[in-house]
Structures are given as structure tokens and as C-alpha cells.
Design an enzyme around this catalytic site. Structure first.
Site, PDB file in Angstrom:
ATOM      1  N   ASP A   1      -7.272   0.685  -4.741  1.00 52.28           N
ATOM      2  CA  ASP A   1      -7.729   0.038  -3.508  1.00 52.28           C
ATOM      3  C   ASP A   1      -9.048   0.656  -3.022  1.00 52.28           C
ATOM      4  OD1 ASP A   1      -7.580  -1.634  -1.321  1.00 52.28           O
ATOM      5  OD2 ASP A   1      -5.874  -0.631  -0.383  1.00 52.28           O
TER       6      ASP A   1
ATOM      7  N   ASN B   1       0.825  -1.221   0.000  1.00 50.06           N
ATOM      8  CA  ASN B   1       0.000   0.000   0.000  1.00 50.06           C
ATOM      9  C   ASN B   1       0.853   1.262   0.000  1.00 50.06           C
ATOM     10  OD1 ASN B   1      -2.934  -1.000   0.554  1.00 50.06           O
ATOM     11  ND2 ASN B   1      -1.677  -2.128   2.020  1.00 50.06           N
TER      12      ASN B   1
ATOM     13  N   GLU C   1     -12.598  -7.470  -1.677  1.00 55.08           N
ATOM     14  CA  GLU C   1     -11.963  -7.441  -0.359  1.00 55.08           C
ATOM     15  C   GLU C   1     -12.931  -7.835   0.748  1.00 55.08           C
ATOM     16  OE1 GLU C   1     -10.606  -3.054  -0.546  1.00 55.08           O
ATOM     17  OE2 GLU C   1      -8.917  -4.139   0.316  1.00 55.08           O
TER      18      GLU C   1
HETATM   19  P1  C2E Z   1      -6.395  -1.871   3.109  1.00 52.14           P
HETATM   20  O1  C2E Z   1      -5.201  -1.680   2.250  1.00 52.14           O
HETATM   21  O2  C2E Z   1      -7.716  -1.732   2.458  1.00 52.14           O
HETATM   22  O3  C2E Z   1      -6.222  -3.317   3.772  1.00 52.14           O
HETATM   23  C1  C2E Z   1      -7.294  -4.177   4.069  1.00 52.14           C
HETATM   24  C2  C2E Z   1      -7.664  -4.131   5.528  1.00 52.14           C
HETATM   25  O4  C2E Z   1      -8.793  -4.968   5.748  1.00 52.14           O
HETATM   26  C3  C2E Z   1      -6.572  -4.655   6.467  1.00 52.14           C
HETATM   27  O5  C2E Z   1      -6.688  -3.951   7.697  1.00 52.14           O
HETATM   28  C4  C2E Z   1      -6.977  -6.109   6.644  1.00 52.14           C
HETATM   29  O6  C2E Z   1      -6.442  -6.694   7.818  1.00 52.14           O
HETATM   30  C5  C2E Z   1      -8.481  -5.977   6.709  1.00 52.14           C
HETATM   31  N1  C2E Z   1      -9.191  -7.195   6.301  1.00 52.14           N
HETATM   32  C6  C2E Z   1      -8.803  -8.139   5.421  1.00 52.14           C
HETATM   33  N2  C2E Z   1      -9.741  -9.112   5.282  1.00 52.14           N
HETATM   34  C7  C2E Z   1     -10.755  -8.759   6.094  1.00 52.14           C
HETATM   35  C8  C2E Z   1     -12.032  -9.373   6.398  1.00 52.14           C
HETATM   36  O7  C2E Z   1     -12.412 -10.421   5.883  1.00 52.14           O
HETATM   37  N3  C2E Z   1     -12.822  -8.707   7.290  1.00 52.14           N
HETATM   38  C9  C2E Z   1     -12.433  -7.545   7.897  1.00 52.14           C
HETATM   39  N4  C2E Z   1     -13.267  -6.994   8.762  1.00 52.14           N
HETATM   40  N5  C2E Z   1     -11.247  -6.941   7.615  1.00 52.14           N
HETATM   41  C10 C2E Z   1     -10.418  -7.550   6.733  1.00 52.14           C
HETATM   42  P2  C2E Z   1      -5.423  -3.359   8.460  1.00 52.14           P
HETATM   43  O8  C2E Z   1      -4.274  -4.319   8.376  1.00 52.14           O
HETATM   44  O9  C2E Z   1      -5.886  -2.925   9.810  1.00 52.14           O
HETATM   45  O10 C2E Z   1      -5.028  -2.095   7.599  1.00 52.14           O
HETATM   46  C11 C2E Z   1      -5.860  -0.987   7.497  1.00 52.14           C
HETATM   47  C12 C2E Z   1      -5.397  -0.031   6.439  1.00 52.14           C
HETATM   48  O11 C2E Z   1      -4.144   0.550   6.812  1.00 52.14           O
HETATM   49  C13 C2E Z   1      -5.145  -0.684   5.079  1.00 52.14           C
HETATM   50  O12 C2E Z   1      -6.355  -0.839   4.361  1.00 52.14           O
HETATM   51  C14 C2E Z   1      -4.199   0.313   4.454  1.00 52.14           C
HETATM   52  O13 C2E Z   1      -4.926   1.377   3.895  1.00 52.14           O
HETATM   53  C15 C2E Z   1      -3.412   0.820   5.643  1.00 52.14           C
HETATM   54  N6  C2E Z   1      -2.106   0.148   5.699  1.00 52.14           N
HETATM   55  C16 C2E Z   1      -1.746  -1.035   6.251  1.00 52.14           C
HETATM   56  N7  C2E Z   1      -0.436  -1.294   6.081  1.00 52.14           N
HETATM   57  C17 C2E Z   1       0.070  -0.248   5.373  1.00 52.14           C
HETATM   58  C18 C2E Z   1       1.377   0.099   4.861  1.00 52.14           C
HETATM   59  O14 C2E Z   1       2.363  -0.646   4.995  1.00 52.14           O
HETATM   60  N8  C2E Z   1       1.479   1.280   4.193  1.00 52.14           N
HETATM   61  C19 C2E Z   1       0.416   2.122   4.012  1.00 52.14           C
HETATM   62  N9  C2E Z   1       0.614   3.267   3.337  1.00 52.14           N
HETATM   63  N10 C2E Z   1      -0.812   1.826   4.447  1.00 52.14           N
HETATM   64  C20 C2E Z   1      -0.996   0.662   5.131  1.00 52.14           C
HETATM   65 MG    MG Z   2      -4.741  -2.370   0.416  1.00 50.23          MG
HETATM   66 MG    MG Z   3      -8.447  -2.198   0.687  1.00 45.83          MG
HETATM   67 MG    MG Z   4      -8.844   0.101   3.489  1.00 50.95          MG
END
Ligand code: C2E
Ligand code: MG
Ligand code: MG
Ligand code: MG
Length: 283
Positions: free
Chosen positions: A177, A115, A234
Site C-alpha cells: 500500500d 489493511n 490510489e
Molecule cells: P489507505 O489504506 O491508504 O486508504 C486510503 C485512504 O485514502 C482512505 O482514507 C480513503 O478514504 C482515502 N481516499 C480514497 N480515495 C480518495 C480520493 O480520491 N481522494 C482523497 N483525498 N482520499 C481518498 P481513510 O479512510 O481516512 O483511511 C486512512 C488510513 O487509515 C488508510 O490509508 C489506512 O492506512 C488506515 N486504515 C483505515 N482503516 C483501517 C483498518 O481497518 N485497519 C488498519 N490497520 N488501518 C486502517
Molecule cells: Mg489501504
Molecule cells: Mg493507500
Molecule cells: Mg494511506
């Protein structure tokens, strides 16, 4: 209450809660700076699968951070702070380097997605920083996918377009995304070239119960087919959601149904397990 005079006769009133919130942000910022400098933010990996064969085709990198004092801090909290306080570039390079080092050992047909934050799409060093990590680790850019959100394209579309084009010229694929939330503009899909679109969890989670969500998903799938873009749905949590998506012709999926984000060691063990299963099934 505490009143401060901020020049030109304007009086700003701070409440105790605002002060507490500001203190907490600064505490997280300081802890995060230290963690990034010490290399303590870790990539976790969530499988992205082919919905028809149910095979894993790649993994999305999701940053994870546990602080000694603050405990687990969610990326939903620390990524925006890193953005606002100018730490995102360093954090991103750390997590990408670690992610690529882990992905180097995976079977070669698996891709890695990563991301990018909005501020990285107005920073002209972004492309070079990514390229430097790929060169140093010898990772094939064709195995890398960058995920960006619509918000990331808004503040300076011309700069974002240049960065996106630079990445694509290197062979990196670019995916849009969280599609459908935020400032969705179909014009953006015409002006930018995306390789993939990720349908936001908000539509997927209500696909079985809400007719509008169903229609919107079907319209997105038809549009992607016409535009030649791959699609990933997703947040799939239930088998029935996966089945409905296949029925509608959605090829890619991601969600807790198939796997939660796992650290590098767990992911390697997982891949070794499925590799053995494949060989056993074949032999
Ligand atoms: P995202 O890129 O849309 O990532 C998907 C989020 O949905 C992730 O949350 C993931 O753990 C969660 N998810 C996946 N499958 C499911 C599911 O079946 N149900 C539910 N309820 N959730 C699910 P996470 O890991 O908390 O990350 C949140 C956001 O933070 C990400 O949304 C992304 O925008 C950001 N993020 C995470 N890591 C990075 C990174 O290394 N760099 C940047 N710039 N942003 C990051
Ligand atoms: Mg993503
Ligand atoms: Mg996403
Ligand atoms: Mg997201």
C-alpha cells in the site's frame, strides 16, 4: 509549567499543551476500548475498479468510528492510537469479521481488501486470527487481499516476511500500500513477494501537472509489469487522471471519481443496482 523528576536527576518539563494532548489521547483510547468491546467500529467499503472497463473488481475495507461524545474520529487518528495502546488486534478482528460478513453476500468475483497495521506484522498470531475469521464465516481466502505498508515491513523484516508468506500460503493475496511514500526500498520488492502494488495518491494527484510524478508512475508501471505484479492507482479524483493512467497502461484504480467509502448497506444497494443495470443491458 510542571516539572517532574524522572529518576537519575533528569528533569522533564511538561507544558500545558503536552498535558492537554496526553489527556486527549487517553480519552480517545478509553472511548475506543469501549467502542471495540461494544462492536461499534464499522467497516466501510470503497470500490476498486478496472480502469479500462470501469467495472468494480473489489472493495477496500476502511474502518469508521463515531463516538457519542467525540463525534466522528478519523482512522488517521484512531488507528495509530490503537497501535500504540495495544488495541489494534481486537479492533482489526472486529472490523475484518464485519467486513467478511458483508462481503459474503456480494457477487463471488469481487474481492475484499483489508489493511494490516505495522504491529500486526510482528505479531505471530495475526495469520491464525485471520484464518479463524475466514473459517468461521466460510469466506474464500482467495477473495481476500491484505494491504501492508513499507513501514510495516521495517521494524522486523524477518517476522513480517514469515507472516506475509503464511498469508500467501493460505491463498490470501498481499498488496503493498501507499507505494512511493515512506521508506521505499526496491530491495523490498525483490525480497518479498507481493501480488499487487498500490501507487500512492501523492503521485496520482499530480500526474497531470508534474513531470516527475508522471515519470515515476510510468517507471512503477514498467517495473510491476516486469515483476508480474498487479497495480492500483490510489486517490483518482478526476476523469483526466484516469485517462492518463490508462494511457500509461495502469489497469486498476481507486478514488472519489469512482466512489467514496460506503457502509455495508449502501454497498449492498449499490451492487444490487449495478447488477440490475447489467441484466437490463444484457436483456
Ligand atoms: P489507505 O489504506 O491508504 O486508504 C486510503 C485512504 O485514502 C482512505 O482514507 C480513503 O478514504 C482515502 N481516499 C480514497 N480515495 C480518495 C480520493 O480520491 N481522494 C482523497 N483525498 N482520499 C481518498 P481513510 O479512510 O481516512 O483511511 C486512512 C488510513 O487509515 C488508510 O490509508 C489506512 O492506512 C488506515 N486504515 C483505515 N482503516 C483501517 C483498518 O481497518 N485497519 C488498519 N490497520 N488501518 C486502517
Ligand atoms: Mg489501504
Ligand atoms: Mg493507500
Ligand atoms: Mg494511506
Amino acid at each position: 509549567y510542571q516539572a517532574k523528576r524522572s529518576g537519575r536527576g533528569i528533569v522533564v518539563v511538561y507544558t500545558r499543551e503536552m498535558e492537554e494532548a496526553a489527556k486527549r489521547l487517553t480519552r480517545i483510547e478509553q472511548a475506543l476500548r469501549r467502542a471495540v468491546a461494544a462492536g461499534e467500529v464499522e467497516p466501510h467499503f470503497q470500490p476498486i475498479i478496472d480502469l479500462t472497463t470501469r467495472r468494480t473488481v473489489g472493495f477496500e475495507t476502511l474502518a469508521r468510528w463515531t463516538d457519542r461524545d467525540l463525534g466522528v474520529v478519523s482512522p488517521a487518528t484512531f488507528i495509530p492510537i490503537a497501535e500504540e495502546r495495544g488495541i489494534i488486534g481486537q479492533l482489526s478482528q472486529l472490523v475484518l469479521r464485519k467486513a467478511v460478513e458483508a462481503a459474503r453476500d456480494w457477487p463471488e468475483d469481487l474481492f475484499l481488501s483489508f489493511n494490516l497495521s505495522p504491529s500486526q506484522l510482528v505479531d505471530h498470531n495475526t495469520g491464525l486470527q485471520i484464518l479463524a475469521i475466514l473459517e468461521r464465516t466460510g469466506f474464500n481466502p482467495r477473495r481476500l487481499e491484505i494491504e501492508i505498508t513499507e513501514t510495516g515491513l521495517m521494524s522486523d523484516p524477518a517476522s513480517a516476511e514469515k507472516i506475509v508468506n503464511d498469508l500467501r500460503r493460505m491463498g490470501i493475496r498481499v498488496s503493498l500500500d501507499d507505494f512511493g511514500t515512506g521508506q521505499s526500498s526496491l530491495g523490498r520488492l525483490r525480497d518479498f513477494q507481493f501480488d499487487k502494488l498500490k501507487i500512492d495518491r501523492a503521485f496520482v494527484s499530480s500526474i497531470l501537472t508534474d513531470r516527475p510524478s508522471e515519470h515515476i508512475i510510468r517507471a512503477i508501471l514498467a517495473m510491476c509489469q516486469g515483476l508480474g505484479m498487479d497495480v492500483v492507482a490510489e486517490g483518482i479524483e478526476e476523469e483526466a487522471q484516469a485517462e492518463r493512467l490508462v494511457e500509461f497502461g495502469c489497469a486498476g484504480g481507486q478514488g472519489y471519481l469512482f466512489g467514496k467509502p460506503c457502509d455495508a448497506d449502501e454497498t449492498r444497494a449499490l451492487l444490487r443496482g449495478t447488477g440490475e443495470n447489467r441484466r437490463r443491458a444484457a436483456g
